[in-house]
Motif scaffolding. Sequence first.
Motif, short mmCIF file in Angstrom:
data_model
loop_
_atom_site.label_atom_id
_atom_site.label_comp_id
_atom_site.label_asym_id
_atom_site.label_seq_id
_atom_site.Cartn_x
_atom_site.Cartn_y
_atom_site.Cartn_z
N ASP A 94 4.68 8.30 114.10
CA ASP A 94 5.90 7.24 113.93
C ASP A 94 6.95 7.57 114.88
O ASP A 94 7.13 8.53 115.39
CB ASP A 94 6.37 7.44 112.48
N ILE A 95 7.77 6.47 115.12
CA ILE A 95 8.97 6.42 115.71
C ILE A 95 9.96 5.83 115.26
O ILE A 95 9.76 4.90 114.54
CB ILE A 95 8.54 5.77 117.24
N ARG A 96 11.15 6.46 115.17
CA ARG A 96 12.39 6.11 114.35
C ARG A 96 13.59 6.07 115.16
O ARG A 96 13.63 7.06 116.06
CB ARG A 96 12.70 6.83 113.32
N LEU A 97 14.33 5.08 114.93
CA LEU A 97 15.71 4.83 115.56
C LEU A 97 16.71 5.71 114.75
O LEU A 97 16.73 5.08 113.45
CB LEU A 97 16.09 3.30 115.80
N VAL A 98 17.60 6.50 115.26
CA VAL A 98 18.35 7.09 114.44
C VAL A 98 19.69 6.85 114.98
O VAL A 98 20.11 6.83 116.08
CB VAL A 98 17.86 8.54 114.09
N ASN A 99 20.90 7.30 114.16
CA ASN A 99 22.04 7.56 114.45
C ASN A 99 22.32 8.99 115.48
O ASN A 99 21.32 9.75 115.38
CB ASN A 99 23.16 7.26 113.33
N ARG A 100 23.67 9.02 115.80
CA ARG A 100 23.76 10.42 116.73
C ARG A 100 23.74 11.56 115.68
O ARG A 100 23.40 12.63 116.04
CB ARG A 100 24.99 10.16 117.58
N ASP A 101 24.20 11.15 114.57
CA ASP A 101 24.24 12.21 113.59
C ASP A 101 22.80 12.82 113.00
O ASP A 101 22.76 13.55 112.15
CB ASP A 101 25.25 12.11 112.43
N GLY A 102 21.76 11.93 113.25
CA GLY A 102 20.37 12.09 112.87
C GLY A 102 19.82 11.19 111.67
O GLY A 102 18.76 11.33 111.52
N SER A 103 20.74 10.22 111.05
CA SER A 103 20.39 9.69 110.02
C SER A 103 19.24 8.49 110.64
O SER A 103 19.73 7.82 111.51
CB SER A 103 21.53 8.99 109.21
N VAL A 104 18.55 8.02 109.78
CA VAL A 104 17.66 7.16 110.15
C VAL A 104 18.15 5.65 109.99
O VAL A 104 18.57 5.30 108.84
CB VAL A 104 16.12 7.20 109.37
N ILE A 105 18.00 4.99 110.88
CA ILE A 105 18.29 3.38 110.91
C ILE A 105 17.13 2.67 110.69
O ILE A 105 17.06 1.89 109.72
CB ILE A 105 19.03 2.87 112.29
N CYS A 106 15.99 2.85 111.47
CA CYS A 106 14.90 2.19 111.16
C CYS A 106 13.55 2.97 111.69
O CYS A 106 13.79 3.84 112.57
CB CYS A 106 14.79 0.59 111.47
N SER A 107 12.31 2.44 111.25
CA SER A 107 10.96 3.09 111.67
C SER A 107 10.10 2.14 112.08
O SER A 107 10.27 0.98 111.69
CB SER A 107 10.64 3.83 110.60
N ALA A 108 9.47 2.34 112.89
CA ALA A 108 8.26 1.58 113.40
C ALA A 108 7.34 1.26 112.32
O ALA A 108 6.73 0.03 112.23
CB ALA A 108 7.38 2.33 114.70
N TYR A 109 7.20 2.20 111.10
CA TYR A 109 6.28 2.19 110.11
C TYR A 109 7.17 2.45 108.95
O TYR A 109 7.23 3.66 108.60
CB TYR A 109 4.86 2.72 110.14
N SER A 110 7.90 1.47 108.41
CA SER A 110 8.89 1.80 107.21
C SER A 110 8.15 2.64 106.27
O SER A 110 9.01 3.26 105.45
CB SER A 110 9.47 0.57 107.00
N GLU A 111 7.06 2.30 105.89
CA GLU A 111 6.50 2.80 104.59
C GLU A 111 6.24 4.30 104.82
O GLU A 111 6.00 5.31 103.94
CB GLU A 111 4.98 2.45 104.35
N THR A 112 6.35 4.90 105.97
CA THR A 112 6.12 6.40 106.53
C THR A 112 7.54 7.10 105.88
O THR A 112 7.41 8.35 105.61
CB THR A 112 5.95 6.74 107.78
N LEU A 113 8.48 6.49 105.70
CA LEU A 113 9.63 7.01 105.07
C LEU A 113 9.57 7.69 104.02
O LEU A 113 10.30 8.30 103.20
CB LEU A 113 10.89 6.00 105.11
N GLU A 114 8.59 6.90 103.28
CA GLU A 114 8.29 7.39 101.80
C GLU A 114 7.75 8.68 101.76
O GLU A 114 7.76 9.20 100.34
CB GLU A 114 7.68 6.17 101.06
N PHE A 115 7.08 9.10 102.64
CA PHE A 115 6.42 10.46 102.51
C PHE A 115 7.21 11.62 102.86
O PHE A 115 6.88 12.78 102.91
CB PHE A 115 5.25 10.35 103.62
N ASP A 116 8.45 11.22 103.40
CA ASP A 116 9.30 12.40 103.89
C ASP A 116 9.90 13.00 102.59
O ASP A 116 10.65 12.29 101.78
CB ASP A 116 10.65 11.83 104.53
N ASN A 117 10.08 14.38 102.38
CA ASN A 117 10.67 15.00 101.37
C ASN A 117 12.05 15.55 101.70
O ASN A 117 12.66 15.87 100.93
CB ASN A 117 9.74 16.25 101.12
#
Length: 312
Positions: A94-117
Amino acid sequence: MKLRLPSVIQITMVTASLVAFVAGGHFAARAVIEGQQSRQLEELADVALRRSEVAVDFGTATLDELARRGPVSCDPASLQAVRLQVYQRAAVKDIRLVNRDGSVICSAYSETLEFDNGWAERSDMLRSRDRRILLFRVDQINGTALAVLRDVDDKNSLVAILGINSGLFDIMPAELRVHSEVLLELNNGSGLGRFSLKRHDEFSQLASFGQASVRYPLHATIRVERSALQHWDNEAYWPTMLIALGLGLAFGLLLTRATARLEGPIADIDRALARHEFKPFFQPIFELRTGSIRGCEVWLDGYARTAPSFPR
């Protein structure tokens, strides 16, 4: 008893020589074998590390290509181009766009965000030799992933999520596969991948061999049970021991021959003279016809020697 004593001394010398050479041969053989084993296992750890670096290189190359194409946003067209990059590279999940602080803005496959603990903050990310690249671990439901972050501008960064396949670390020789584990970790101790046929708590008395990357905050470690190392790649042990046994026997025999030369009456006299143990006694020799002294005998504790005759 006097006849048996030299034999006992010779046997003792030969035995002592054999023991000394065999013991020295044992320690020398073990040192050589252990050194060779260490080099081979460190080379295998280096193989595991290089494979991991290649995966990071793929992720970094993907982010570089996206950054060269221009600004990345969360609009459908931009995300479609990002998904194409993920599709073309099997190591990138997956590839994600994040803010400078590291927080996620969006993801190429948004459903993969559900797998993050969990998701790391920028302060928890580790910087590479290339100061633009940061590495960190992502905890997911089905395991862990390695994340590669690259800054693209003053506000945003791109993150590639890499799947570290444990099969990449199936590099151990057949004799050690059951008795070893191969680990990939970040420099802060976060585990990224492990290959082993047993659980970690099933091992005992492990020897560790590791390699650290100079480009990324990664290090690979191979741990092997010491009992397995005793029987692996030790073909040189018994030939070395036979050589040591032969050298010990030869040295012992030469030592007994050299010692035998130092025994006997002449050797006793030499030692006594060196210690000043002799007291000479002179007995004159007379000519019976004239009564004049013609010479003398010198007595040294039982040994007699006739001295030259005096001149008339």
